[in-house]
Write a protein that holds these residues in place. Sequence first.
Motif, PDB file in Angstrom:
ATOM      1  N   TYR A  71      -0.244 102.928  70.754  1.00 49.42           N
ATOM      2  CA  TYR A  71       1.075 103.310  71.256  1.00 49.42           C
ATOM      3  C   TYR A  71       2.118 103.216  70.131  1.00 49.42           C
ATOM      4  CZ  TYR A  71       5.439 103.384  73.837  1.00 49.42           C
ATOM      5  OH  TYR A  71       6.705 103.705  74.269  1.00 49.42           O
ATOM      6  N   ARG A  96      -6.449 114.877  73.570  1.00 49.52           N
ATOM      7  CA  ARG A  96      -5.417 113.878  73.318  1.00 49.52           C
ATOM      8  C   ARG A  96      -4.132 114.573  72.874  1.00 49.52           C
ATOM      9  NH1 ARG A  96      -8.292 109.771  74.056  1.00 49.52           N
ATOM     10  NH2 ARG A  96     -10.440 109.656  73.389  1.00 49.52           N
ATOM     11  N   THR A  97      -3.014 113.916  73.157  1.00 48.04           N
ATOM     12  CA  THR A  97      -1.721 114.418  72.703  1.00 48.04           C
ATOM     13  C   THR A  97      -0.980 113.283  72.010  1.00 48.04           C
ATOM     14  OG1 THR A  97      -1.613 116.031  74.500  1.00 48.04           O
ATOM     15  CG2 THR A  97       0.461 115.466  73.419  1.00 48.04           C
ATOM     16  N   PHE A  98      -0.524 113.546  70.804  1.00 47.58           N
ATOM     17  CA  PHE A  98       0.257 112.580  70.035  1.00 47.58           C
ATOM     18  C   PHE A  98       1.704 113.069  69.979  1.00 47.58           C
ATOM     19  CE2 PHE A  98      -3.596 110.663  69.331  1.00 47.58           C
ATOM     20  CZ  PHE A  98      -3.559 109.624  68.428  1.00 47.58           C
ATOM     21  N   VAL A  99       2.630 112.122  69.955  1.00 53.11           N
ATOM     22  CA  VAL A  99       4.056 112.447  69.900  1.00 53.11           C
ATOM     23  C   VAL A  99       4.662 111.835  68.636  1.00 53.11           C
ATOM     24  CG1 VAL A  99       4.262 112.607  72.412  1.00 53.11           C
ATOM     25  CG2 VAL A  99       4.723 110.422  71.278  1.00 53.11           C
ATOM     26  N   ARG A 101       7.306 109.839  68.458  1.00 56.30           N
ATOM     27  CA  ARG A 101       8.223 108.796  68.924  1.00 56.30           C
ATOM     28  C   ARG A 101       8.649 107.895  67.760  1.00 56.30           C
ATOM     29  NH1 ARG A 101       4.682 106.006  70.934  1.00 56.30           N
ATOM     30  NH2 ARG A 101       4.357 107.211  72.811  1.00 56.30           N
ATOM     31  N   HIS A 122      -2.558 119.398  62.495  1.00 61.23           N
ATOM     32  CA  HIS A 122      -1.151 119.736  62.742  1.00 61.23           C
ATOM     33  C   HIS A 122      -0.300 119.221  61.588  1.00 61.23           C
ATOM     34  CE1 HIS A 122      -1.569 120.978  66.953  1.00 61.23           C
ATOM     35  NE2 HIS A 122      -2.337 119.926  67.150  1.00 61.23           N
ATOM     36  N   GLU A 134       9.503 112.102  71.675  1.00 58.85           N
ATOM     37  CA  GLU A 134       8.537 112.243  72.768  1.00 58.85           C
ATOM     38  C   GLU A 134       8.294 113.713  73.097  1.00 58.85           C
ATOM     39  OE1 GLU A 134       6.780 109.979  74.516  1.00 58.85           O
ATOM     40  OE2 GLU A 134       7.699 108.117  73.851  1.00 58.85           O
ATOM     41  N   SER A 135       9.283 114.560  72.823  1.00 61.84           N
ATOM     42  CA  SER A 135       9.149 115.981  73.152  1.00 61.84           C
ATOM     43  C   SER A 135       8.368 116.749  72.085  1.00 61.84           C
ATOM     44  CB  SER A 135      10.522 116.617  73.357  1.00 61.84           C
ATOM     45  OG  SER A 135      11.254 116.596  72.142  1.00 61.84           O
ATOM     46  N   ARG A 137       5.129 117.267  70.701  1.00 65.20           N
ATOM     47  CA  ARG A 137       3.783 116.949  71.166  1.00 65.20           C
ATOM     48  C   ARG A 137       2.749 117.757  70.381  1.00 65.20           C
ATOM     49  NH1 ARG A 137       4.450 114.140  75.684  1.00 65.20           N
ATOM     50  NH2 ARG A 137       2.472 114.608  76.694  1.00 65.20           N
ATOM     51  N   TYR A 138       1.700 117.061  69.929  1.00 65.31           N
ATOM     52  CA  TYR A 138       0.630 117.679  69.152  1.00 65.31           C
ATOM     53  C   TYR A 138      -0.699 117.307  69.798  1.00 65.31           C
ATOM     54  CZ  TYR A 138       4.446 118.313  65.956  1.00 65.31           C
ATOM     55  OH  TYR A 138       5.644 118.688  65.412  1.00 65.31           O
ATOM     56  N   SER A 139      -1.451 118.318  70.220  1.00 61.14           N
ATOM     57  CA  SER A 139      -2.676 118.084  70.986  1.00 61.14           C
ATOM     58  C   SER A 139      -3.911 118.528  70.221  1.00 61.14           C
ATOM     59  CB  SER A 139      -2.611 118.839  72.318  1.00 61.14           C
ATOM     60  OG  SER A 139      -1.545 118.366  73.091  1.00 61.14           O
TER      61      SER A 139
END
Length: 175
Positions: A71, A96-99, A101, A122, A134-135, A137-139
């Motif tokens: 996290y 999976r999706t990474f942000v 943050r 990415h 948070e917006s 997003r990389y999946s």
Amino acid sequence: MSQRSSAILVAVVGLVAVLLLGYALYPVLAVGVLGPPTEYDRTTVTAYDGDDGERLGSVDARVADDRVSRYAGLSYTENLSDGEGMWFVHADADSRTFVMRGMSFDIDIVFVSANGTITTVHHAEAPVEGQDGESLRYSGEGKYVLELPADWTTRHDVSVGDCLDATGYETTCAA
């Protein structure tokens, strides 16, 4: 159903709901209250060309292998040198999706299958002022994810289909 049975059922359902919410929020609360982890195991991650096995480069990576460290990620890191990264370890391969943050610098995010084959790369930009990371997003699909300094993959000619071998992990595509 009697009033007593109904009350017991409501209490049990309420307790289960509280436990599930606590489990879901644990990493957020732990990082928010205690701060990010300060000690990490480390591994060397080496990239190899998927066609001819040529070594393309390597990094010394912090290992994020539990819910709290995954996290926190690099959110509280000021920068990465060219030879650094963070190796995220999950129990199994999945979508999976990474942000981004709390990020203050650009990175490459590399999704990696269980055997070490790169599935997605990415080039992630840090949030601009007023933007919520948070917006961003990389999946991708993978058991592992490697975060690297921006454009590391470009400078080392690393792309989808190449192999990452991480010391101590069952990444066997380079063998």
